[in-house]
Design a protein around this motif. Structure first.
Motif, PDB file in Angstrom:
ATOM      1  N   LEU B  75       0.860  -1.105  -0.040  1.00 44.27           N
ATOM      2  CA  LEU B  75      -0.100  -0.161   0.010  1.00 44.27           C
ATOM      3  C   LEU B  75       0.874   1.346  -0.068  1.00 44.27           C
ATOM      4  O   LEU B  75       1.599   1.436   0.944  1.00 44.27           O
ATOM      5  CB  LEU B  75      -0.884  -0.067   1.119  1.00 44.27           C
ATOM      6  CG  LEU B  75      -1.650  -1.446   1.499  1.00 44.27           C
ATOM      7  CD1 LEU B  75      -2.616  -1.210   2.790  1.00 44.27           C
ATOM      8  CD2 LEU B  75      -2.734  -1.579   0.189  1.00 44.27           C
ATOM      9  N   TYR B  76       0.726   2.269  -1.115  1.00 40.38           N
ATOM     10  CA  TYR B  76       1.418   3.323  -1.030  1.00 40.38           C
ATOM     11  C   TYR B  76       0.355   4.543  -1.000  1.00 40.38           C
ATOM     12  O   TYR B  76      -0.802   4.446  -1.327  1.00 40.38           O
ATOM     13  CB  TYR B  76       2.131   3.436  -2.276  1.00 40.38           C
ATOM     14  CG  TYR B  76       3.460   2.674  -2.541  1.00 40.38           C
ATOM     15  CD1 TYR B  76       4.798   3.258  -1.954  1.00 40.38           C
ATOM     16  CD2 TYR B  76       3.336   1.390  -2.882  1.00 40.38           C
ATOM     17  CE1 TYR B  76       5.940   2.394  -2.189  1.00 40.38           C
ATOM     18  CE2 TYR B  76       4.590   0.504  -3.086  1.00 40.38           C
ATOM     19  CZ  TYR B  76       5.788   1.317  -2.914  1.00 40.38           C
ATOM     20  OH  TYR B  76       6.899   0.404  -2.694  1.00 40.38           O
ATOM     21  N   THR B  77       0.660   5.621  -0.289  1.00 39.40           N
ATOM     22  CA  THR B  77       0.033   6.863  -0.780  1.00 39.40           C
ATOM     23  C   THR B  77       0.782   7.863  -1.406  1.00 39.40           C
ATOM     24  O   THR B  77       2.098   7.914  -1.510  1.00 39.40           O
ATOM     25  CB  THR B  77      -0.472   7.556   0.617  1.00 39.40           C
ATOM     26  OG1 THR B  77       0.934   8.081   1.220  1.00 39.40           O
ATOM     27  CG2 THR B  77      -0.881   6.585   1.733  1.00 39.40           C
ATOM     28  N   VAL B  78       0.254   8.758  -2.103  1.00 43.94           N
ATOM     29  CA  VAL B  78       0.979   9.810  -2.749  1.00 43.94           C
ATOM     30  C   VAL B  78       0.940  11.170  -1.856  1.00 43.94           C
ATOM     31  O   VAL B  78       0.016  11.413  -0.923  1.00 43.94           O
ATOM     32  CB  VAL B  78       0.315  10.180  -4.069  1.00 43.94           C
ATOM     33  CG1 VAL B  78       0.390   9.214  -5.105  1.00 43.94           C
ATOM     34  CG2 VAL B  78      -1.220  10.920  -3.886  1.00 43.94           C
ATOM     35  N   PRO B  79       1.686  12.090  -2.065  1.00 46.16           N
ATOM     36  CA  PRO B  79       1.685  13.210  -1.647  1.00 46.16           C
ATOM     37  C   PRO B  79       0.432  14.075  -2.146  1.00 46.16           C
ATOM     38  O   PRO B  79       0.445  14.204  -3.275  1.00 46.16           O
ATOM     39  CB  PRO B  79       2.961  14.041  -1.693  1.00 46.16           C
ATOM     40  CG  PRO B  79       3.395  13.453  -2.874  1.00 46.16           C
ATOM     41  CD  PRO B  79       3.001  12.053  -2.864  1.00 46.16           C
ATOM     42  N   GLY B  80      -0.162  14.680  -1.280  1.00 45.16           N
ATOM     43  CA  GLY B  80      -1.545  15.228  -1.618  1.00 45.16           C
ATOM     44  C   GLY B  80      -1.298  16.574  -2.372  1.00 45.16           C
ATOM     45  O   GLY B  80      -1.898  17.274  -2.862  1.00 45.16           O
ATOM     46  N   GLN B  81      -0.320  17.596  -1.636  1.00 42.77           N
ATOM     47  CA  GLN B  81      -0.067  19.042  -1.810  1.00 42.77           C
ATOM     48  C   GLN B  81       0.227  19.203  -3.372  1.00 42.77           C
ATOM     49  O   GLN B  81       0.895  18.248  -3.829  1.00 42.77           O
ATOM     50  CB  GLN B  81       1.012  19.594  -1.034  1.00 42.77           C
ATOM     51  CG  GLN B  81       0.588  19.703   0.360  1.00 42.77           C
ATOM     52  CD  GLN B  81       1.624  20.077   1.243  1.00 42.77           C
ATOM     53  OE1 GLN B  81       2.471  19.290   1.673  1.00 42.77           O
ATOM     54  NE2 GLN B  81       1.596  21.317   1.682  1.00 42.77           N
TER      55      GLN B  81
END
Lengths: 178, 195
Positions: B75-81
């Motif tokens: 599971l990965y998240t991306v940076p949202g900014q």
């Protein structure tokens, strides 16, 4: 929950597969790198961060975390190279430390290699071996694709709905164990 | 999808994508808290000094054996900014499935739409196989008083049959159903490709 492969009738048509022969070849190449340079630690992962092999001093290293970080590091370096129009195949990232130097290089389009060497190993020598090993690892990975007809193929041996249910149950098990 | 025949490991990459502060990292934190430590990795978080995701968060889950293989879900998240667009593209590459975490706050609708569109642009740029990637949408922060009704959010995002889930990720609500849904979609997709 452990069911077995019933038959091998479907061919894997997406993603990357590492076959037993390739794994053995990777092991041999990493062992060679470890002794030839000599290196303290060599580590092979795929470009998504999945750990494939580690050799040398790594008892205290969390390899799963390392895999994700090394893959991220290489991907960022490649993107920097693309943005600055400096992209080439088999580029190497070098981090010079007081005691240890760390090389990170792509090994073909699917793999990433990390090598750590003592600071007293000549950088040029280490870089040459790392580059050669990276290229050979890439060739092993990509060369076998042409002989894929002789390789094992993937089937889950379940209908679509059954397989989804098995994953569902596995996730429930994971959640319920705490 | 990646498979290591020697180690008998099947590896799936799922990326949590969405606008800044929509709850992507919170999803992973809840999964991390809810799963037996023996069956998950440590949570890797590359954050800024302000505790915002700089590059990605990472968590690996190990499922019980299925068809003689051990599935591992990364599971990965991306940076949202907004200014981390290049990093998002890097993390998204090679994904087998995407969870789009939308912020239900009525003031975040524009950010949701922009993020949704940029995600599709990235996927399209990776080629046709990635453009058809399984996507599950999570409407997060449903406990907010200012939460936009789900049908309107669906309309704004122009959802086209994507599985949707309401969630309050901070309390864990909706986190597992979302994860199960994207896993199911990915497995179905793999089966279609194998057939």
């Amino acid at each position: 929950m452990d069911t077995h492969l019933n038959q091998e009738t479907y061919r894997l048509r997406c993603g990357v597969a590492v076959y037993a022969e390739q794994h053995k070849a990777f092991e041999q190449l990493l062992t060679e790198a470890l002794t030839q340079i000599p290196a303290n630690f060599v580590f092979l992962a795929d470009v998504a961060g999945q750990v494939i092999l580690a050799k040398g001093e790594h008892k205290a290293v969390n390899l799963v975390m390392l895999g994700s970080l090394v893959a991220g590091d290489l991907a960022a370096s490649q993107e920097i190279a693309r943005l600055t129009s400096q992209f080439q195949d088999y580029q190497i990232v070098l981090r010079e430390g007081a005691n240890v130097n760390t090389f990170i290089t792509e090994a073909g389009q699917y793999l990433v290699l990390l090598v750590q060497v003592d600071h007293d190993i000549p950088l040029g020598w280490a870089r040459m071996i790392v580059k050669q090993v990276g290229q050979r690892l890439g060739q092993v990975m990509e060369g076998t694709e042409t002989a894929v007809g002789q390789q094992p193929t993937l089937t889950f041996g379940h209908s679509d709905s059954n397989l989804s249910e098995l994953f569902d149950e596995a996730l429930d098990d994971l959640w319920g164990e705490t | 999808m990646r498979i290591n025949w020697q180690l008998r490991i099947l590896n799936l990459k799922i990326v949590y994508y969405g606008p800044a502060l929509s709850g992507k990292t919170t999803n992973l934190e809840q999964i991390y808290k809810s799963v037996d430590p023996q069956r998950r990795s440590d949570l890797v978080s590359l954050k800024t000094n302000e505790d915002r995701t700089l590059y990605f968060d990472f968590l690996q889950l190990e499922l019980g054996k299925i068809s003689g293989l051990t599935p591992q879900i990364q599971l990965y998240t991306v940076p949202g900014q907004a200014y981390y667009e290049a990093s998002r593209r890097i993390v998204l590459r090679g994904a087998d499935g995407v969870v789009f975490v939308a912020d239900s706050d009525v003031r975040q609708m524009r950010a949701n739409v922009e993020s949704w569109q940029s995600m599709h642009q990235h996927l399209a740029s990776f080629g046709p196989s990635q453009a058809a990637l399984p996507i599950v949408v999570q409407f997060n922060k449903r406990d907010l008083r200012s939460a936009m009704p789900v049908p309107i959010m669906s309309q704004l995002l122009k959802l086209n049959g994507h599985p949707c889930f309401e969630a309050v990720a901070i309390s864990g609500q909706g986190v597992l159903p979302t994860l199960k849904a994207i896993t199911k979609s990915v497995v179905s997709q793999i089966q279609r490709e194998l057939a």
